[in-house]
Design a protein around this motif. Structure first.
Motif, PDB file in Angstrom:
ATOM      1  N   VAL A  92       1.913  31.800  31.823  1.00 36.61           N
ATOM      2  CA  VAL A  92       2.392  33.053  32.297  1.00 36.61           C
ATOM      3  C   VAL A  92       3.389  32.984  31.605  1.00 36.61           C
ATOM      4  N   LEU A  93       3.978  34.142  30.210  1.00 33.83           N
ATOM      5  CA  LEU A  93       5.135  34.288  29.635  1.00 33.83           C
ATOM      6  C   LEU A  93       5.978  34.977  31.177  1.00 33.83           C
ATOM      7  N   ALA A  94       6.940  34.838  31.392  1.00 28.91           N
ATOM      8  CA  ALA A  94       8.061  35.931  32.135  1.00 28.91           C
ATOM      9  C   ALA A  94       9.062  36.174  31.372  1.00 28.91           C
ATOM     10  N   LEU A  95       9.202  37.257  30.969  1.00 29.82           N
ATOM     11  CA  LEU A  95      10.502  37.988  30.361  1.00 29.82           C
ATOM     12  C   LEU A  95      11.317  38.807  31.205  1.00 29.82           C
ATOM     13  N   HIS A  96      12.257  37.587  31.289  1.00 22.78           N
ATOM     14  CA  HIS A  96      13.550  38.655  31.598  1.00 22.78           C
ATOM     15  C   HIS A  96      14.131  39.743  31.606  1.00 22.78           C
ATOM     16  N   GLY A  97      15.078  40.757  32.641  1.00 21.42           N
ATOM     17  CA  GLY A  97      15.865  42.115  32.483  1.00 21.42           C
ATOM     18  C   GLY A  97      17.069  41.720  31.251  1.00 21.42           C
ATOM     19  N   ARG A  98      17.565  43.005  31.463  1.00 21.06           N
ATOM     20  CA  ARG A  98      19.019  43.198  30.323  1.00 21.06           C
ATOM     21  C   ARG A  98      19.502  41.860  30.679  1.00 21.06           C
ATOM     22  N   GLY A  99      20.587  41.354  30.620  1.00 19.11           N
ATOM     23  CA  GLY A  99      21.301  40.344  31.120  1.00 19.11           C
ATOM     24  C   GLY A  99      21.010  39.124  31.486  1.00 19.11           C
ATOM     25  N   GLY A 100      19.517  39.405  31.349  1.00 18.44           N
ATOM     26  CA  GLY A 100      19.458  37.919  32.122  1.00 18.44           C
ATOM     27  C   GLY A 100      19.442  36.696  31.199  1.00 18.44           C
ATOM     28  N   ASP A 101      18.306  35.537  31.459  1.00 14.78           N
ATOM     29  CA  ASP A 101      17.837  34.129  30.389  1.00 14.78           C
ATOM     30  C   ASP A 101      16.664  33.587  30.818  1.00 14.78           C
ATOM     31  N   PHE A 126      -1.719  28.423  36.693  1.00 15.72           N
ATOM     32  CA  PHE A 126      -0.605  28.813  35.950  1.00 15.72           C
ATOM     33  C   PHE A 126       0.463  27.768  35.583  1.00 15.72           C
ATOM     34  N   ALA A 127       1.062  27.852  34.751  1.00 14.85           N
ATOM     35  CA  ALA A 127       2.246  27.280  34.671  1.00 14.85           C
ATOM     36  C   ALA A 127       3.378  28.978  34.308  1.00 14.85           C
ATOM     37  N   LEU A 128       4.099  29.511  34.718  1.00 13.65           N
ATOM     38  CA  LEU A 128       4.936  30.253  34.666  1.00 13.65           C
ATOM     39  C   LEU A 128       5.927  29.185  33.435  1.00 13.65           C
ATOM     40  N   VAL A 129       6.354  30.391  32.470  1.00 10.92           N
ATOM     41  CA  VAL A 129       6.936  29.709  31.445  1.00 10.92           C
ATOM     42  C   VAL A 129       8.899  31.412  31.482  1.00 10.92           C
ATOM     43  N   SER A 130       9.372  30.505  31.031  1.00 10.39           N
ATOM     44  CA  SER A 130      10.353  31.913  30.323  1.00 10.39           C
ATOM     45  C   SER A 130      11.405  31.760  29.463  1.00 10.39           C
ATOM     46  N   VAL A 131      11.643  32.297  29.260  1.00 10.54           N
ATOM     47  CA  VAL A 131      12.531  31.453  27.809  1.00 10.54           C
ATOM     48  C   VAL A 131      13.901  32.543  27.539  1.00 10.54           C
ATOM     49  N   LEU A 165      -0.175  22.831  27.196  1.00 11.08           N
ATOM     50  CA  LEU A 165      -0.626  23.905  27.918  1.00 11.08           C
ATOM     51  C   LEU A 165      -2.501  25.054  26.813  1.00 11.08           C
ATOM     52  N   ARG A 166      -2.750  25.617  27.691  1.00 10.71           N
ATOM     53  CA  ARG A 166      -3.412  26.411  27.012  1.00 10.71           C
ATOM     54  C   ARG A 166      -2.890  27.613  26.553  1.00 10.71           C
ATOM     55  N   THR A 167      -3.020  27.884  25.876  1.00 12.54           N
ATOM     56  CA  THR A 167      -2.339  29.399  24.309  1.00 12.54           C
ATOM     57  C   THR A 167      -3.129  30.824  24.655  1.00 12.54           C
ATOM     58  N   ASP A 168      -4.349  30.302  24.214  1.00 15.23           N
ATOM     59  CA  ASP A 168      -5.610  31.317  23.534  1.00 15.23           C
ATOM     60  C   ASP A 168      -5.869  32.257  24.340  1.00 15.23           C
ATOM     61  N   ARG A 169      -5.674  32.622  25.665  1.00 14.25           N
ATOM     62  CA  ARG A 169      -5.352  33.792  26.777  1.00 14.25           C
ATOM     63  C   ARG A 169      -4.250  33.522  26.987  1.00 14.25           C
ATOM     64  N   ILE A 170      -3.185  34.089  27.329  1.00 10.05           N
ATOM     65  CA  ILE A 170      -2.081  33.922  28.253  1.00 10.05           C
ATOM     66  C   ILE A 170      -1.435  35.109  29.194  1.00 10.05           C
ATOM     67  N   GLY A 171      -0.729  35.564  30.232  1.00  7.28           N
ATOM     68  CA  GLY A 171      -0.717  36.405  30.694  1.00  7.28           C
ATOM     69  C   GLY A 171       1.114  36.733  30.863  1.00  7.28           C
ATOM     70  N   LEU A 172       1.646  37.607  31.317  1.00  2.00           N
ATOM     71  CA  LEU A 172       2.862  38.521  31.018  1.00  2.00           C
ATOM     72  C   LEU A 172       3.103  38.395  32.065  1.00  2.00           C
ATOM     73  N   ILE A 173       4.202  38.782  32.995  1.00  2.00           N
ATOM     74  CA  ILE A 173       4.982  39.356  33.888  1.00  2.00           C
ATOM     75  C   ILE A 173       6.991  39.321  33.657  1.00  2.00           C
ATOM     76  N   GLY A 174       6.987  40.632  33.211  1.00  3.16           N
ATOM     77  CA  GLY A 174       8.355  41.436  32.703  1.00  3.16           C
ATOM     78  C   GLY A 174       8.565  41.737  33.762  1.00  3.16           C
ATOM     79  N   TRP A 175       9.634  42.592  34.015  1.00  6.76           N
ATOM     80  CA  TRP A 175      10.941  43.006  34.478  1.00  6.76           C
ATOM     81  C   TRP A 175      12.371  43.686  34.595  1.00  6.76           C
ATOM     82  N   SER A 176      11.491  45.347  33.985  1.00  7.12           N
ATOM     83  CA  SER A 176      13.182  46.127  33.585  1.00  7.12           C
ATOM     84  C   SER A 176      12.955  46.027  32.676  1.00  7.12           C
TER      85      SER A 176
END
Length: 292
Positions: A92-101, A126-131, A165-176
């Motif tokens: 699961v990719l976690a997409l950060h908000g403005r000003g984040g990392d 799942f593995a939670l991945v932030s970038v 890690l399995r990347t053939d089908r992923i999840g997403l979570i993002g805020w702002s």
């Protein structure tokens, strides 16, 4: 001469009427202060509390991103407790908000600890991945060549696959800003996204309303307008949440109304705050675990 009872009564009624009218203007959004007033009255809901549990193991690293115009990009993978760091878990990719990392999902929202508190009961851990997606890129290609979407696809996901890690089908979570980025990513690659959670997405209907720096100009805005064609999201396992006092609530309601079928989630008491995002995190992570 002291004021008469009639004049005092009239003044009181006038003050009450003025106060009622002012509240009405605030409620309607014609004058600022709705969110502040609702917060003071306790109408935006309680702040979420990060569980006091130890998170699972984490791995972090960096790479020089050609897709992000040579930027040094950091990433972190958070695993459920007891999971080895070479486990073949979905991502699961976690997409950060403005000003984040890449640390915002963990240090600010505590998603690693929310995951640690609940993952034992999930059908699909799942593995939670932030970038690092850039503090103000709004997760799309900019005129300077910085392209965080391409970085996710061609640089980050292959690195995660190399780690098992399995990347053939992923999840997403993002805020702002990250919520907007998650919608862009899912619409561009519906074949790759198994489930997505969008939280308080930064959405605007017109370029004239856009916060400075979010887009390079009207052409850039039009090229990344998620309202223009919502059909790629049809049938996606999608959850959208937004606080009723969020400045993006009206645009988010309009976006949700255009989706088929209607997404999970909804509009709860809350504003554009970390407290609201933390309160919603347990159900959102559970949604991903049940829908990946």
């Amino acid at each position: 001469m002291p004021p008469s009872r009639r004049s005092l009564l009239s003044a009181g009624i006038g003050t009450l009427a003025a106060g009622t009218a002012a509240v009405g203007l605030v409620e309607s959004g014609l004058v600022p202060g709705r969110t502040m007033m609702h917060t003071a009255l306790g109408l935006t809901g309680e702040n979420g509390v990060v569980p006091e549990v130890a998170p699972g193991p984490e791995l972090s690293g960096t790479f020089t991103s050609a897709e992000r115009a040579g930027a040094q990009v950091a990433w972190t993978v958070a695993y459920p407790p007891g999971s080895p760091t070479d486990a073949a878990l979905p991502v699961v990719l976690a997409l950060h908000g403005r000003g984040g990392d890449h640390r915002s999902a963990f240090d600010q929202l505590g998603l690693d600890r929310f995951m640690a508190a609940a993952a034992a009961d999930w059908p699909t851990p799942f593995a939670l991945v932030s970038v690092d997606g850039g503090a103000s890129t709004f997760w799309h290609r900019r005129r300077n060549g910085d392209d965080p979407q391409a970085m996710l696809l061609t640089e980050l996901l292959p690195r995660l696959a190399e780690r098992g890690l399995r990347t053939d089908r992923i999840g997403l979570i993002g805020w702002s800003m990250g919520g907007f980025g998650a919608l862009l990513f899912a619409a561009a690659r519906p074949d790759l996204v198994g489930a997505a959670v969008v939280v308080s997405p930064a959405l605007w209907r017109e370029y004239s309303e856009v916060r400075p720096g979010a887009f390079d100009g009207p052409t850039d805005f039009a090229a990344n307008d998620v309202f223009a064609d919502q059909r790629p999201l049809d049938g996606l396992r999608l959850r959208v949440d937004c606080g009723r006092d969020d400045p993006f609530a009206a645009a988010t309601r309009e976006f949700v109304a255009g989706l088929t079928p209607p997404p999970a989630g909804g509009f709860q008491p809350g504003a554009h705050t970390v407290g609201y995002w933390r309160r919603m995190a347990p159900e959102q992570l559970r949604f991903l675990a049940w829908n990946l």
